[in-house]
Scaffold this motif. Sequence first.
Motif, PDB file in Angstrom:
ATOM      1  N   CYS A  69       9.480 -10.726  -7.337  1.00  0.00           N
ATOM      2  CA  CYS A  69      10.234 -10.265  -6.166  1.00  0.00           C
ATOM      3  C   CYS A  69      11.174  -9.110  -6.486  1.00  0.00           C
ATOM      4  CB  CYS A  69      11.039 -11.414  -5.568  1.00  0.00           C
ATOM      5  SG  CYS A  69      12.492 -11.866  -6.531  1.00  0.00           S
ATOM      6  N   ARG A  70      11.708  -9.111  -7.675  1.00  0.00           N
ATOM      7  CA  ARG A  70      12.706  -8.123  -8.101  1.00  0.00           C
ATOM      8  C   ARG A  70      13.910  -8.068  -7.157  1.00  0.00           C
ATOM      9  NH1 ARG A  70      10.249  -3.235 -11.665  1.00  0.00           N
ATOM     10  NH2 ARG A  70       8.837  -4.525 -12.882  1.00  0.00           N
ATOM     11  N   GLU A  71      14.211  -9.186  -6.548  1.00  0.00           N
ATOM     12  CA  GLU A  71      15.450  -9.242  -5.785  1.00  0.00           C
ATOM     13  C   GLU A  71      16.190 -10.554  -6.012  1.00  0.00           C
ATOM     14  OE1 GLU A  71      14.639  -9.825  -1.308  1.00  0.00           O
ATOM     15  OE2 GLU A  71      13.019  -8.512  -1.945  1.00  0.00           O
ATOM     16  N   GLY A  72      15.916 -11.177  -7.141  1.00  0.00           N
ATOM     17  CA  GLY A  72      16.748 -12.296  -7.558  1.00  0.00           C
ATOM     18  C   GLY A  72      16.466 -13.616  -6.875  1.00  0.00           C
ATOM     19  N   ILE A  73      15.277 -13.816  -6.326  1.00  0.00           N
ATOM     20  CA  ILE A  73      15.066 -15.049  -5.587  1.00  0.00           C
ATOM     21  C   ILE A  73      13.819 -15.826  -6.013  1.00  0.00           C
ATOM     22  CG2 ILE A  73      13.846 -13.946  -3.656  1.00  0.00           C
ATOM     23  CD1 ILE A  73      16.501 -16.654  -3.185  1.00  0.00           C
ATOM     24  N   CYS A  74      12.810 -15.149  -6.571  1.00  0.00           N
ATOM     25  CA  CYS A  74      11.569 -15.879  -6.871  1.00  0.00           C
ATOM     26  C   CYS A  74      11.688 -16.676  -8.170  1.00  0.00           C
ATOM     27  CB  CYS A  74      10.372 -14.942  -6.924  1.00  0.00           C
ATOM     28  SG  CYS A  74      10.281 -13.910  -8.398  1.00  0.00           S
ATOM     29  N   GLY A  75      12.587 -16.233  -9.052  1.00  0.00           N
ATOM     30  CA  GLY A  75      12.776 -16.949 -10.304  1.00  0.00           C
ATOM     31  C   GLY A  75      11.748 -16.617 -11.367  1.00  0.00           C
ATOM     32  N   ALA A  76      10.963 -15.577 -11.172  1.00  0.00           N
ATOM     33  CA  ALA A  76       9.931 -15.251 -12.161  1.00  0.00           C
ATOM     34  C   ALA A  76      10.522 -14.570 -13.399  1.00  0.00           C
ATOM     35  CB  ALA A  76       8.864 -14.347 -11.532  1.00  0.00           C
TER      36      ALA A  76
ATOM     37  N   VAL B  46       0.852  -1.190   0.000  1.00  0.00           N
ATOM     38  CA  VAL B  46       0.000   0.000   0.000  1.00  0.00           C
ATOM     39  C   VAL B  46       0.893   1.248   0.000  1.00  0.00           C
ATOM     40  CG1 VAL B  46      -0.264   0.219   2.523  1.00  0.00           C
ATOM     41  CG2 VAL B  46      -2.100   1.005   1.013  1.00  0.00           C
ATOM     42  N   PHE B  47       2.125   1.099   0.497  1.00  0.00           N
ATOM     43  CA  PHE B  47       3.080   2.221   0.512  1.00  0.00           C
ATOM     44  C   PHE B  47       3.778   2.407  -0.833  1.00  0.00           C
ATOM     45  CE2 PHE B  47       2.877   1.012   5.047  1.00  0.00           C
ATOM     46  CZ  PHE B  47       2.610   2.248   5.610  1.00  0.00           C
ATOM     47  N   TYR B  48       3.383   1.660  -1.826  1.00  0.00           N
ATOM     48  CA  TYR B  48       3.998   1.602  -3.150  1.00  0.00           C
ATOM     49  C   TYR B  48       5.415   1.049  -3.057  1.00  0.00           C
ATOM     50  CZ  TYR B  48       5.770   2.605  -7.781  1.00  0.00           C
ATOM     51  OH  TYR B  48       6.338   2.471  -9.013  1.00  0.00           O
ATOM     52  N   LEU B  49       6.318   1.778  -2.421  1.00  0.00           N
ATOM     53  CA  LEU B  49       7.667   1.236  -2.262  1.00  0.00           C
ATOM     54  C   LEU B  49       7.704   0.411  -0.990  1.00  0.00           C
ATOM     55  CD1 LEU B  49      10.098   4.109  -3.241  1.00  0.00           C
ATOM     56  CD2 LEU B  49       9.461   2.081  -4.557  1.00  0.00           C
ATOM     57  N   SER B  50       8.072  -0.850  -1.129  1.00  0.00           N
ATOM     58  CA  SER B  50       8.225  -1.701   0.043  1.00  0.00           C
ATOM     59  C   SER B  50       9.162  -2.819  -0.344  1.00  0.00           C
ATOM     60  CB  SER B  50       6.869  -2.273   0.480  1.00  0.00           C
ATOM     61  OG  SER B  50       6.560  -3.436  -0.260  1.00  0.00           O
ATOM     62  N   THR B  51       9.450  -3.670   0.609  1.00  0.00           N
ATOM     63  CA  THR B  51      10.320  -4.807   0.299  1.00  0.00           C
ATOM     64  C   THR B  51       9.516  -5.974  -0.278  1.00  0.00           C
ATOM     65  OG1 THR B  51      10.028  -5.789   2.471  1.00  0.00           O
ATOM     66  CG2 THR B  51      11.808  -4.200   2.249  1.00  0.00           C
ATOM     67  N   ASN B  52       8.217  -5.819  -0.366  1.00  0.00           N
ATOM     68  CA  ASN B  52       7.375  -6.903  -0.905  1.00  0.00           C
ATOM     69  C   ASN B  52       7.590  -7.076  -2.407  1.00  0.00           C
ATOM     70  OD1 ASN B  52       4.296  -6.738   1.097  1.00  0.00           O
ATOM     71  ND2 ASN B  52       6.421  -7.030   1.676  1.00  0.00           N
ATOM     72  N   ALA B  53       7.167  -8.224  -2.910  1.00  0.00           N
ATOM     73  CA  ALA B  53       7.208  -8.445  -4.353  1.00  0.00           C
ATOM     74  C   ALA B  53       6.201  -7.497  -5.007  1.00  0.00           C
ATOM     75  CB  ALA B  53       6.830  -9.885  -4.662  1.00  0.00           C
TER      76      ALA B  53
ATOM     77  N   THR C 290      23.544 -13.371 -12.252  1.00  0.00           N
ATOM     78  CA  THR C 290      22.598 -12.284 -11.998  1.00  0.00           C
ATOM     79  C   THR C 290      21.276 -12.550 -12.702  1.00  0.00           C
ATOM     80  OG1 THR C 290      24.481 -10.768 -11.928  1.00  0.00           O
ATOM     81  CG2 THR C 290      22.315  -9.767 -12.206  1.00  0.00           C
ATOM     82  N   THR C 291      20.176 -12.389 -11.983  1.00  0.00           N
ATOM     83  CA  THR C 291      18.875 -12.478 -12.642  1.00  0.00           C
ATOM     84  C   THR C 291      18.593 -11.169 -13.376  1.00  0.00           C
ATOM     85  OG1 THR C 291      17.847 -11.635 -10.642  1.00  0.00           O
ATOM     86  CG2 THR C 291      17.849 -14.016 -10.906  1.00  0.00           C
TER      87      THR C 291
ATOM     88  N   THR D 256      14.955  -3.061  -1.596  1.00  0.00           N
ATOM     89  CA  THR D 256      15.545  -4.344  -1.277  1.00  0.00           C
ATOM     90  C   THR D 256      16.021  -4.354   0.157  1.00  0.00           C
ATOM     91  OG1 THR D 256      16.185  -4.600  -3.561  1.00  0.00           O
ATOM     92  CG2 THR D 256      17.279  -6.020  -1.976  1.00  0.00           C
ATOM     93  N   LEU D 257      15.616  -5.391   0.833  1.00  0.00           N
ATOM     94  CA  LEU D 257      15.985  -5.544   2.223  1.00  0.00           C
ATOM     95  C   LEU D 257      17.376  -6.152   2.323  1.00  0.00           C
ATOM     96  CD1 LEU D 257      13.951  -6.349   5.039  1.00  0.00           C
ATOM     97  CD2 LEU D 257      15.332  -8.297   4.513  1.00  0.00           C
ATOM     98  N   MET D 258      18.123  -5.683   3.282  1.00  0.00           N
ATOM     99  CA  MET D 258      19.372  -6.337   3.629  1.00  0.00           C
ATOM    100  C   MET D 258      19.106  -7.000   4.974  1.00  0.00           C
ATOM    101  SD  MET D 258      22.073  -5.726   1.605  1.00  0.00           S
ATOM    102  CE  MET D 258      21.027  -6.358   0.373  1.00  0.00           C
ATOM    103  N   SER D 259      19.199  -8.314   5.024  1.00  0.00           N
ATOM    104  CA  SER D 259      18.798  -9.033   6.244  1.00  0.00           C
ATOM    105  C   SER D 259      19.343  -8.358   7.492  1.00  0.00           C
ATOM    106  CB  SER D 259      19.329 -10.458   6.203  1.00  0.00           C
ATOM    107  OG  SER D 259      19.215 -11.028   7.492  1.00  0.00           O
ATOM    108  N   GLU D 260      18.510  -8.314   8.521  1.00  0.00           N
ATOM    109  CA  GLU D 260      18.993  -7.662   9.729  1.00  0.00           C
ATOM    110  C   GLU D 260      19.995  -8.526  10.481  1.00  0.00           C
ATOM    111  OE1 GLU D 260      14.955  -8.543  12.167  1.00  0.00           O
ATOM    112  OE2 GLU D 260      16.014  -6.696  12.602  1.00  0.00           O
ATOM    113  N   SER D 261      20.225  -9.748   9.998  1.00  0.00           N
ATOM    114  CA  SER D 261      21.310 -10.518  10.598  1.00  0.00           C
ATOM    115  C   SER D 261      22.612  -9.724  10.455  1.00  0.00           C
ATOM    116  CB  SER D 261      21.442 -11.881   9.917  1.00  0.00           C
ATOM    117  OG  SER D 261      21.760 -11.725   8.554  1.00  0.00           O
TER     118      SER D 261
END
Lengths: 637, 247
Positions: free
Chosen positions: B58-65, A232-239, B81-82, A281-286
């Motif tokens: 996903c646009r982050e190289g993992i879903c494979g779409a 809903v925020f348009y930009l997010s880490t979601n697909a 690289t995808t 793009t998220l960078m894992s919080e690990s």
Amino acid sequence: MSLDAKVPLGPLAEKWDKRKFELKLVSPANKRKVDVIVVGTGLAGASAAASLAELGYNVHAFCFQDSPRRAHSIAAQGGINAAKNYQNDGDSITRLFYDTIKGGDFRAREANVYRLAQVSGNIIDQCVAQGVPFAREYGGLLANRSFGGAQVSRTFYARGQTGQQLLLGATQALERQIGLGRVAMHPRTEMLDLVVVDGHAKGIIVRDLVSGKIGAYAADAVVLATGGYANVFYLSTNAIGSNVTAIWRAHKKGAFFANPCYTQIHPTCIPVTGDHQSKLTLMSESLRNDGRIWAPKKQGDRRAPGDIPENERDYYLERKYPSFGNLAPRDISSRAAKEVCDEGRGVGQSGRGVYLDFAEAIRRLGKAVIKERYGNLFDMYQKITAENPYETPMRIYPAAHYAMGGIWVDYHLMSSLPGLFVLGEANFSDHGANRLGASALMQGLADGYFILPYTIGDYFASHKKPRPAADQAEFKQGEAEAGERVKKLLSIRGRRSPVSFHRELGRLLWEYCGMARNDRGLRKALAAIPSLREEFWKNVNVLGDGDGLNSGLERAGRVADFLEFGELLCLDALTREESCGGHFRQEHQTPEGEARRDDAKFCHVSAWEFKGVGQAPVLHKEPLAFENVSLTERSYK
Amino acid sequence: MNLKLRIWRQKNSGAKGYFQKVDAKGISPDMSFLEMLDVVNEELLAKGEEPVIFDHDCREGICGACSLVINGVAHGPERGTTTCQLHMRHFKDGQIIVIEPWRASAFPVLKDLAVDRGAFDRIIQAGGFVSVGAGGAPDGNAIPVSKNSAELAMDAAACIGCGACVAACKNASAMLFVAAKVSHLAALPQGQVERAARVERMVAQMDQEGFGNCTNQFECQAVCPKEIGVWFIAKMNKEYLKAKICQ
Ligand code: FES
């Protein structure tokens, strides 16, 4: 309508066992006669569909992706929590329960969270048996790490691709059932509406995205596992495809929507570079286990990070939260980054970023160790930014990531609409106002493998209504309405693209209902959204026809629903006059700028009942009773 | 930067395709390849032309779409690289870029650049799993797995199922995909019980789907966004032989 959460009586630790015994069963012979629809094939949906089929139910599974394996759970990087106490470091079911309740800022249901902690261990066992290649110690036992602010090591992981590996495990279980003929899989098929017959959810209306054909499916119950609404925020880490449509349509058909204002902004994402940006793009919080977060002390310091001497750097998380430091929970870390940037100390071209620096860790552990731990994340960062994080600190900024809010469900994961079950991120149940790292995967799989398979049988055994036929009036009407809507979207031929409306809505929400919210801003958004929606229905431009793949049409339908949902999100945020977890109301903070909860007035779940587009929804409150933990100020200092 | 695109357009599986010439103007080097196509699509739409259909999520190289052949190379010029992770900084101003779908008879084109990869799912259905239902699994630590086996399994399991291996192969062979799944489960103790049956069934399904044979050109490895090694194919061949002999 009253909100009965159906939480069992009795001591917390015995509730689930007690309820499992009380639940009515369906005999194996009768299971064969029961049809279940499962929408969404992420961790929750795939595990549910596979498990229900294993029990003998007939399952119809749907996903809009071309394959169930591509659902967005696949992108989860960090790990999955479980109270195994393999590390002998003091973990227990009670501790995982307590951490999750506290992490959620005491806005989740005790009984649900306790059950989640109880089944967490079974999930690991199940995934190992499926062949999920979890990280191992040299002796062959499972490795753990501490993650996202936990003081024990309870996170299981498969490199930086834990979500992918768990989803492959779950979808392979699903594929097995498809092969056995117990699940009918419908990929590239999008749910457009829910069908309700005599007050019970009995089917869905879908569009086959390849042929464009609109169709109806009837069943004895409907399970939605369609993920969260952070887009809903348009930009997010979601697909890009993640959307609110399925749960919003269910809400419009009678399912209450709970706590929509609880949204999670993840602290460690790659900053925005320009208007063209389509996702973050998220960078894992690990990474925060070894990276140190800092910003220059001086405002507008444009020097390269390497040129800023140690004493001119502000390691602000370590300064403000000495006991948790860089591992402070997500909501707190995100707000702290925003504050630093608001003070004009942000870095990067836009000034909206802070450093995540590995120089010290590389000195301490060596480059090889860092590479082993985070190599794939570093590569990903370099691909996107063309900067080498082994040499120069990463730049990060918070981004919308997860929705704690969702469809209200009772202890059985059934919504206020009988026969409609909602799992995983799509429901509201376990994370309260803030989700801890590595808990989303745990919840999705708990719901699908170990909770729904028990509770759904009780519904079938208690409501022996005949399954309606898919050509009955309610279905015909649903098909006609969905078809009309498609036709309408295709006929407007206005001047603006669906994406441009989505972007504008996202900007509004990020500005007024993002990391910090206040009365004035929320009212502004509430005034702006309806006119944007009105413009959408007059001026959106969707070309092509309805009888084939049409990504513009798909996007337009989803944006139309976001434009309705966004209003509820802001209204909920306006009504909740306290700060808790991911919901930070600027009017409600301590003198040090920390969130201030108001347990006297807001220790409840807000469950909204739909009354019509543009009409005020009705608020129902489910009081949250804490019998086993005492509500404390959530301090990470 | 400005680019001259030649984009494959095809109305549906049955229709004849053609290349459409499109100029992409004002592209930023920080854009991903798909963001560049987003810009092109917005412009086409504004001109009253139907946007180009391509798969992505996903646009982050993992879903494979995502699945584009760019200047003749599946996923474009960057190794490992995808398409969604490929950035425009790897292209030159004024460059001609030819964009095509995966081409293989087992992956029919649905529209423009989107293809049907259902064959991969059917191969998994044939045996790409361990047959354990929910519940009843022993404690996770009851099955020790050596670190080496776990790492090996993970190397294979990193496959995102995009199908670039098939698109790059002149025989449209799916050996790398199948080998990755077979090797992942064969490397672990959990996968032993069904080891022989799994490889036989998956290979049989692969043949039935109409994928070609492997003739050791190694194009698949070169384009694999997760850099899965061709030696997994040798491993699968061994698995297959062993299964057949034991039979
Ligand atoms: S869009 Fe998911 S891998 Fe490219």
